[in-house]
Design a protein around this motif. Sequence first.
Motif, PDB file in Angstrom:
ATOM      1  N   HIS A 191       0.845  -1.194   0.000  1.00 19.56           N
ATOM      2  CA  HIS A 191       0.000   0.000   0.000  1.00 19.56           C
ATOM      3  C   HIS A 191       0.877   1.239   0.000  1.00 19.56           C
ATOM      4  CE1 HIS A 191       0.600   1.357   4.186  1.00 19.56           C
ATOM      5  NE2 HIS A 191       0.849   0.078   4.400  1.00 19.56           N
ATOM      6  N   THR A 192       0.310   2.343  -0.414  1.00 16.20           N
ATOM      7  CA  THR A 192       0.992   3.632  -0.345  1.00 16.20           C
ATOM      8  C   THR A 192       0.015   4.632   0.254  1.00 16.20           C
ATOM      9  OG1 THR A 192       0.254   4.274  -2.558  1.00 16.20           O
ATOM     10  CG2 THR A 192       2.406   3.199  -2.389  1.00 16.20           C
ATOM     11  N   LEU A 193       0.583   5.703   0.787  1.00 18.77           N
ATOM     12  CA  LEU A 193      -0.259   6.790   1.269  1.00 18.77           C
ATOM     13  C   LEU A 193       0.422   8.106   0.968  1.00 18.77           C
ATOM     14  CD1 LEU A 193       0.821   8.041   4.298  1.00 18.77           C
ATOM     15  CD2 LEU A 193       0.231   5.730   4.890  1.00 18.77           C
ATOM     16  N   ARG A 194      -0.380   9.102   0.725  1.00 16.23           N
ATOM     17  CA  ARG A 194       0.153  10.441   0.492  1.00 16.23           C
ATOM     18  C   ARG A 194      -0.783  11.456   1.113  1.00 16.23           C
ATOM     19  NH1 ARG A 194      -2.355  13.000  -3.877  1.00 16.23           N
ATOM     20  NH2 ARG A 194      -3.605  11.593  -5.141  1.00 16.23           N
ATOM     21  N   CYS A 195      -0.188  12.541   1.585  1.00 15.35           N
ATOM     22  CA  CYS A 195      -0.973  13.606   2.209  1.00 15.35           C
ATOM     23  C   CYS A 195      -1.719  14.385   1.134  1.00 15.35           C
ATOM     24  CB  CYS A 195      -0.070  14.553   2.979  1.00 15.35           C
ATOM     25  SG  CYS A 195       0.606  13.835   4.463  1.00 15.35           S
ATOM     26  N   MET A 196      -2.893  14.830   1.489  1.00 14.08           N
ATOM     27  CA  MET A 196      -3.674  15.637   0.563  1.00 14.08           C
ATOM     28  C   MET A 196      -3.173  17.076   0.598  1.00 14.08           C
ATOM     29  SD  MET A 196      -7.412  14.025   1.304  1.00 14.08           S
ATOM     30  CE  MET A 196      -8.218  14.725  -0.103  1.00 14.08           C
TER      31      MET A 196
END
Length: 195
Positions: free
Chosen positions: A11-16
Amino acid sequence: MESTLSKSPLHTLRCMRRTPFNRLFAGVYTTAIFALLYHHVLILLQSTTLVSFFISTSMLISDILLGFMWSTTQSFRMRPILRQQFPENLEKVIDRKDFPAMDIFICTADPYKEPPMTVVNTALSVMAYDYPPEKLSVYVSDDGGSEFTLFAFMEAAKFGKHWLPYCRNNNIVVRCPDAYFRSNYPRSSETQKIK
């Protein structure tokens, strides 16, 4: 193992981008709440009658409560993130034989509120997961003890003997039979036989 995981993440995540605006808004709103509470305390201290004292006290308590409720919802807005999952990379990280065992419980009670076909479609779509069948256990709890639901599952067992291998052999993504046959599925002799 570590290099495989870094090349193919699960999985990956990034800030909005709106994070700074959310924080600025929260700061301004917090300042306004404290100013309002300060105003209520001043009015409360300057109240001259019993009625104005109770009204000011109730306004202060209600604004403290609403301020607390607002502050508890801000944790979701301080750092909003977007997540993206890559289930296709799971087999690059771990062998299928090492997948954990998974138990899935499907509960139903009333065949009139929860039609047995819906429950059967749920059970069949769960059993058609792209997961090792020996590691997957599906349990159905019919709290109503309906004979109608039992009959539907007996028929579904017959249908499942054709449906589950068909899903695995053809890499069907929409594994719910009802949704699959309502969509624009590819017409072939095998699908017509199953239908």
